[in-house]
Write a protein that holds these residues in place. Structure first.
Motif, PDB file in Angstrom:
ATOM      1  N   ARG A 160       0.944  -1.253   0.050  1.00 29.03           N
ATOM      2  CA  ARG A 160      -0.066  -0.026   0.001  1.00 29.03           C
ATOM      3  C   ARG A 160       0.807   1.281   0.124  1.00 29.03           C
ATOM      4  O   ARG A 160       1.764   1.369   0.784  1.00 29.03           O
ATOM      5  N   CYS A 161       0.638   2.158  -0.907  1.00 30.15           N
ATOM      6  CA  CYS A 161       1.450   3.189  -1.202  1.00 30.15           C
ATOM      7  C   CYS A 161       0.820   4.495  -1.366  1.00 30.15           C
ATOM      8  O   CYS A 161      -0.265   4.650  -2.120  1.00 30.15           O
ATOM      9  N   ARG A 162       1.262   5.751  -0.993  1.00 27.73           N
ATOM     10  CA  ARG A 162       0.759   6.900  -1.303  1.00 27.73           C
ATOM     11  C   ARG A 162       2.216   7.823  -1.684  1.00 27.73           C
ATOM     12  O   ARG A 162       3.014   7.830  -0.996  1.00 27.73           O
ATOM     13  N   SER A 163       1.803   8.885  -2.815  1.00 28.20           N
ATOM     14  CA  SER A 163       3.173   9.548  -3.073  1.00 28.20           C
ATOM     15  C   SER A 163       2.548  10.695  -3.909  1.00 28.20           C
ATOM     16  O   SER A 163       1.437  10.786  -4.501  1.00 28.20           O
ATOM     17  N   THR A 164       3.483  11.579  -4.334  1.00 28.56           N
ATOM     18  CA  THR A 164       3.543  12.569  -5.305  1.00 28.56           C
ATOM     19  C   THR A 164       4.036  12.227  -6.287  1.00 28.56           C
ATOM     20  O   THR A 164       4.933  11.594  -6.215  1.00 28.56           O
ATOM     21  N   LEU A 165       3.546  12.362  -7.535  1.00 29.75           N
ATOM     22  CA  LEU A 165       3.776  11.944  -8.760  1.00 29.75           C
ATOM     23  C   LEU A 165       4.365  13.087  -9.753  1.00 29.75           C
ATOM     24  O   LEU A 165       4.071  14.193  -9.744  1.00 29.75           O
ATOM     25  N   ARG A 166       5.701  12.607 -10.445  1.00 33.98           N
ATOM     26  CA  ARG A 166       6.149  13.741 -11.449  1.00 33.98           C
ATOM     27  C   ARG A 166       6.569  12.977 -12.487  1.00 33.98           C
ATOM     28  O   ARG A 166       7.366  11.872 -12.235  1.00 33.98           O
ATOM     29  N   PRO A 167       5.877  13.115 -13.606  1.00 31.53           N
ATOM     30  CA  PRO A 167       6.605  12.301 -14.719  1.00 31.53           C
ATOM     31  C   PRO A 167       7.993  12.732 -14.976  1.00 31.53           C
ATOM     32  O   PRO A 167       8.627  13.798 -14.602  1.00 31.53           O
ATOM     33  N   ALA A 168       8.639  11.747 -15.587  1.00 35.34           N
ATOM     34  CA  ALA A 168      10.038  11.854 -15.816  1.00 35.34           C
ATOM     35  C   ALA A 168      10.638  11.225 -17.221  1.00 35.34           C
ATOM     36  O   ALA A 168       9.929  10.768 -17.779  1.00 35.34           O
TER      37      ALA A 168
END
Length: 207
Positions: A160-168
Motif C-alpha cells: 500500500r503506497c501513497r506518493s506525489t507523482l512527477r512524470p520523468a
C-alpha cells in the motif's frame, strides 16, 4: 530473534520507475505459479531505483526489476532481480517474502530536477539519470500485491503506497554483463514517486 524488522515494513523515500514493453520471450524467469500478463504476445517489465529514507523502518538504496503477471485472473507483480545495500533488508526480504535480494554498492546524486543513480556488484550493474517534470497535484494512492516463491510455495504480499507523482525522462545505461534483465533501448515511460510512504507485507494499514 531476526536481525530485521517484522512485517509490515513501513518505508518512505523516493522511487524512480521506468517501464518497457517487451516480447514475452525476453522476460526473465518467473515463479511457476504465475503467468506474464501479455497483450499480443508482449509484456511489461519495470526497472526501479528506490531511496528509502526519512521515516523508513530501514534506510537503504535499492535497484530492482519486476514483471507484471497474473495469478489466475488477478494482476500481480513479481520481482525478478534486486540489489540493496543493507544486510538487514537482504535477509528480511529473502526470509519474509522470498524476494531474491543481493548486495550492491550505490551512488545517488541529486541536483534540482535531475537525479543520477548508479549501482555496482563488483562489476557495474546499471546507471540512470532521471529528469523530472512538473509535479502532479495531490498525493496518489496505490495498492497491489507482490508474488514470490518462498519455501517452494507462492507467497503473496500486499503493498500500500501513497506518493506525489512527477512524470520523468529516464535515461538508462545497462551494463552488458551486469545481470540486469532490461532492454538497452530507452524506456516507454518513466515516473518519479516522490516522498512516498509505503507499507509492505501483511498487517497494519498506515501508508
Amino acid at each position: 530473534m531476526p536481525a530485521y524488522p517484522p512485517e509490515p515494513w513501513h518505508l518512505a523515500g523516493q522511487m524512480f520507475l521506468s517501464l518497457w514493453v517487451v516480447p514475452k520471450r525476453e522476460l526473465p524467469v518467473l515463479p511457476d505459479a504465475v503467468t506474464p500478463l501479455t497483450v499480443a504476445g508482449r509484456a511489461v517489465i519495470g526497472g526501479a531505483w528506490v531511496v528509502y529514507e526519512d521515516d523508513s523502518v530501514l534506510r537503504y538504496n535499492e535497484l530492482l526489476t519486476a514483471v507484471l503477471v497474473r495469478d489466475g485472473m488477478r494482476p500481480r507483480v513479481t520481482i525478478t532481480d534486486i540489489w540493496v545495500d543493507s544486510e538487514q533488508s537482504r535477509t528480511g526480504g529473502r526470509e519474509l517474502w522470498g524476494i531474491p535480494k543481493d548486495m550492491a554498492r550505490f551512488a545517488v546524486t541529486r541536483g534540482g530536477a535531475r537525479t543520477t543513480l548508479a549501482a555496482t556488484e563488483g562489476t557495474p550493474l546499471a546507471s540512470a539519470v532521471f529528469h523530472l517534470g512538473r509535479r502532479l497535484p495531490g498525493r496518489w494512492p496505490a495498492s497491489y500485491h507482490v508474488c514470490q516463491t518462498l519455501d517452494g510455495r507462492l507467497k503473496t504480499s500486499p503493498v500500500r503506497c501513497r506518493s506525489t507523482l512527477r512524470p520523468a525522462r529516464g535515461v538508462w545505461e545497462i551494463a552488458p554483463r551486469g545481470g540486469l534483465p532490461l532492454p538497452a533501448r530507452p524506456p516507454a515511460f518513466s515516473l518519479c514517486l516522490q516522498n512516498f510512504t509505503l507499507a509492505f507485507g501483511s498487517g497494519g494499514q498506515r501508508a
